[in-house]
Design a protein around this motif. Structure first.
Motif, PDB file in Angstrom:
ATOM      1  N   VAL A 105       0.802  -1.224   0.000  1.00 58.20           N
ATOM      2  CA  VAL A 105       0.000   0.000   0.000  1.00 58.20           C
ATOM      3  C   VAL A 105       0.836   1.277   0.000  1.00 58.20           C
ATOM      4  O   VAL A 105       0.599   2.163  -0.839  1.00 58.20           O
ATOM      5  N   PRO A 106       1.825   1.457   0.900  1.00 57.17           N
ATOM      6  CA  PRO A 106       2.579   2.720   0.883  1.00 57.17           C
ATOM      7  C   PRO A 106       3.272   2.986  -0.450  1.00 57.17           C
ATOM      8  O   PRO A 106       3.345   4.136  -0.903  1.00 57.17           O
ATOM      9  N   TYR A 107       3.772   1.933  -1.099  1.00 57.10           N
ATOM     10  CA  TYR A 107       4.462   2.100  -2.374  1.00 57.10           C
ATOM     11  C   TYR A 107       3.480   2.491  -3.479  1.00 57.10           C
ATOM     12  O   TYR A 107       3.798   3.316  -4.343  1.00 57.10           O
ATOM     13  N   ALA A 108       2.296   1.881  -3.458  1.00 59.36           N
ATOM     14  CA  ALA A 108       1.271   2.248  -4.441  1.00 59.36           C
ATOM     15  C   ALA A 108       0.874   3.708  -4.281  1.00 59.36           C
ATOM     16  O   ALA A 108       0.765   4.446  -5.272  1.00 59.36           O
ATOM     17  N   LEU A 109       0.680   4.129  -3.042  1.00 59.59           N
ATOM     18  CA  LEU A 109       0.288   5.516  -2.792  1.00 59.59           C
ATOM     19  C   LEU A 109       1.405   6.479  -3.182  1.00 59.59           C
ATOM     20  O   LEU A 109       1.154   7.551  -3.736  1.00 59.59           O
ATOM     21  N   ALA A 110       2.651   6.098  -2.899  1.00 57.79           N
ATOM     22  CA  ALA A 110       3.782   6.942  -3.269  1.00 57.79           C
ATOM     23  C   ALA A 110       3.850   7.134  -4.784  1.00 57.79           C
ATOM     24  O   ALA A 110       4.173   8.217  -5.277  1.00 57.79           O
ATOM     25  N   ALA A 111       3.513   6.082  -5.527  1.00 61.31           N
ATOM     26  CA  ALA A 111       3.575   6.138  -6.989  1.00 61.31           C
ATOM     27  C   ALA A 111       2.393   6.883  -7.598  1.00 61.31           C
ATOM     28  O   ALA A 111       2.375   7.123  -8.815  1.00 61.31           O
ATOM     29  N   GLY A 112       1.392   7.229  -6.785  1.00 61.94           N
ATOM     30  CA  GLY A 112       0.228   7.933  -7.299  1.00 61.94           C
ATOM     31  C   GLY A 112      -0.942   7.042  -7.629  1.00 61.94           C
ATOM     32  O   GLY A 112      -1.901   7.481  -8.276  1.00 61.94           O
ATOM     33  N   CYS A 113      -0.873   5.775  -7.202  1.00 62.20           N
ATOM     34  CA  CYS A 113      -1.979   4.840  -7.425  1.00 62.20           C
ATOM     35  C   CYS A 113      -2.906   4.804  -6.208  1.00 62.20           C
ATOM     36  O   CYS A 113      -2.553   5.295  -5.134  1.00 62.20           O
TER      37      CYS A 113
END
Length: 369
Positions: A172-180
């Motif tokens: 989740v944190p990586y997806a949010l960081a990428a703008g997803c």
């Protein structure tokens, strides 16, 4: 014996988190969630309806349209706030893991720490994404080349019963960081842990629809994944479920990160410190009651000291204290479910029929109340 207080004995009926709101599911399909250490009912879990699952997808898709354009520094600020909230609530999150999953308190504290570290890593990755954009002039005559990383859209995140918070933080944190944006579908065996970490993320201030949570297992996962707005899946779990999702991703042209069962070897060299190696193997085999993909399945003794190391390990294993994870002196907590325990016992009995030899029998261990 130092017994750490429980958070609550009963959490009530779980809700779904869709578009920034906690809503009551209209589903008539409800399961009882048990504390694996005590056998007590600690929550009621409704399985989301098809309409509710699709509603979560729509919310994630609509949120993506705005979230993808949120400046990097603002996304970073929210992720740093998430980290701060996790630090602030780490004690409570650890105790939830003990009651909902069966962890020992030491294991739970370590797991929450891994969650925090993943958020920190996502913050670093966020700025790394910005730096990986490339511009090369005159890659050919009168032609310039641009490489730009862009978010894809909404993703399904499926987390397993063995690491409900850690797996959440692995995606989740990586997806949010990428703008997803994400729709999270956690294991039904420890839904309280999934809900708690979602509430922490809500407190951090992410916009509605960026993070959504639904319950329901495989049928709900398939329903979500086939929706055209979902661009892919992040999964940790069993091989069987992983293959099913992987096949769907291939059929519908989705991106996938599928992580199934692992098998690991523990090699003891002839010059090893056998006391230290035995303790390391103890943690590797019995940590989290063996419910982790990094656990050890096979032990390989190099050289002619097999019997010596075997004796050391048996002695160490007999000293394990089994009990409730909220007792700080407990070394080994319960498996996450009765079904899980029954499966392990069945494997043991089948192995004995095939010629395996029992050296330590923990099938009918007595636990002090």
């Amino acid at each position: 014996m130092a017994v750490i207080p429980e958070i609550s004995k009963y959490y009530g009926r779980h809700k779904l988190f869709i578009n920034g709101e906690w809503i009551e599911s209209k589903s008539a399909s409800v399961e009882m969630n048990l504390n694996p250490a005590t056998g007590e009912v600690i929550s009621e879990l409704p399985n989301a309806t098809k309409e509710e699952a699709i509603g979560a997808v729509k919310a994630a898709h609509e949120a993506f349209k705005k979230w993808r354009d949120v400046p990097v520094r603002d996304r970073a600020r929210l992720l740093f706030e998430l980290r701060a909230k996790l630090e602030e609530g780490s004690d409570e999150l650890s105790r939830v893991l003990c009651q909902d999953h069966g962890r020992t308190i030491g294991e739970a504290i370590g797991s929450v720490r891994r969650v925090i570290e993943n958020v920190e890593s996502a913050c670093s990755a966020l700025y790394g994404l910005a730096k990986t954009n490339e511009h090369i002039e005159q890659v050919a005559r009168d032609i310039d080349q641009y490489l730009t990383w862009e978010p894809l859209g909404a993703f399904l995140i499926v987390t397993p019963s063995n690491i409900p918070m850690h797996a959440w933080s692995s995606f989740v944190p990586y997806a949010l960081a990428a703008g997803c944006t994400v729709v999270v579908s956690p294991s039904r065996q420890d839904p309280i842990a999934a809900e708690y970490i979602c509430r922490v993320a809500q407190e951090a201030g992410f916009p509605p629809g960026v993070i959504n949570l639904v319950h329901g297992g495989r049928n709900v996962n398939k329903e979500i994944l086939v929706q055209p707005e979902i661009k892919g899946v992040g999964f940790i779990g069993s091989n069987r479920a992983g293959w099913e999702l992987f096949e769907l991703c291939g059929r519908y042209g989705k991106t996938s990160s599928i992580n199934g069962n692992g098998k690991n070897n523990f090699v003891v060299m002839p010059d090893a410190d056998f006391d230290e190696a035995a303790q390391g193997l103890l943690r590797s085999c019995f940590g989290m009651a063996g419910q982790r993909c990094l656990g050890v399945d096979n032990v390989i003794i190099v050289g002619d000291r097999y019997d010596e190391f075997k004796s050391k390990f048996i002695e160490a294993a007999k000293g394990i204290k089994v009990g409730y994870g909220l007792d700080s002196e407990t070394d080994l907590g319960p498996l996450v479910s009765q079904a899980g325990k029954d499966k392990v016992v069945r494997w043991i009995e089948e192995s004995l029929k095939e010629g395996a030899k029992m050296v330590v029998d923990g099938r009918n261990v007595k636990v002090d109340n």
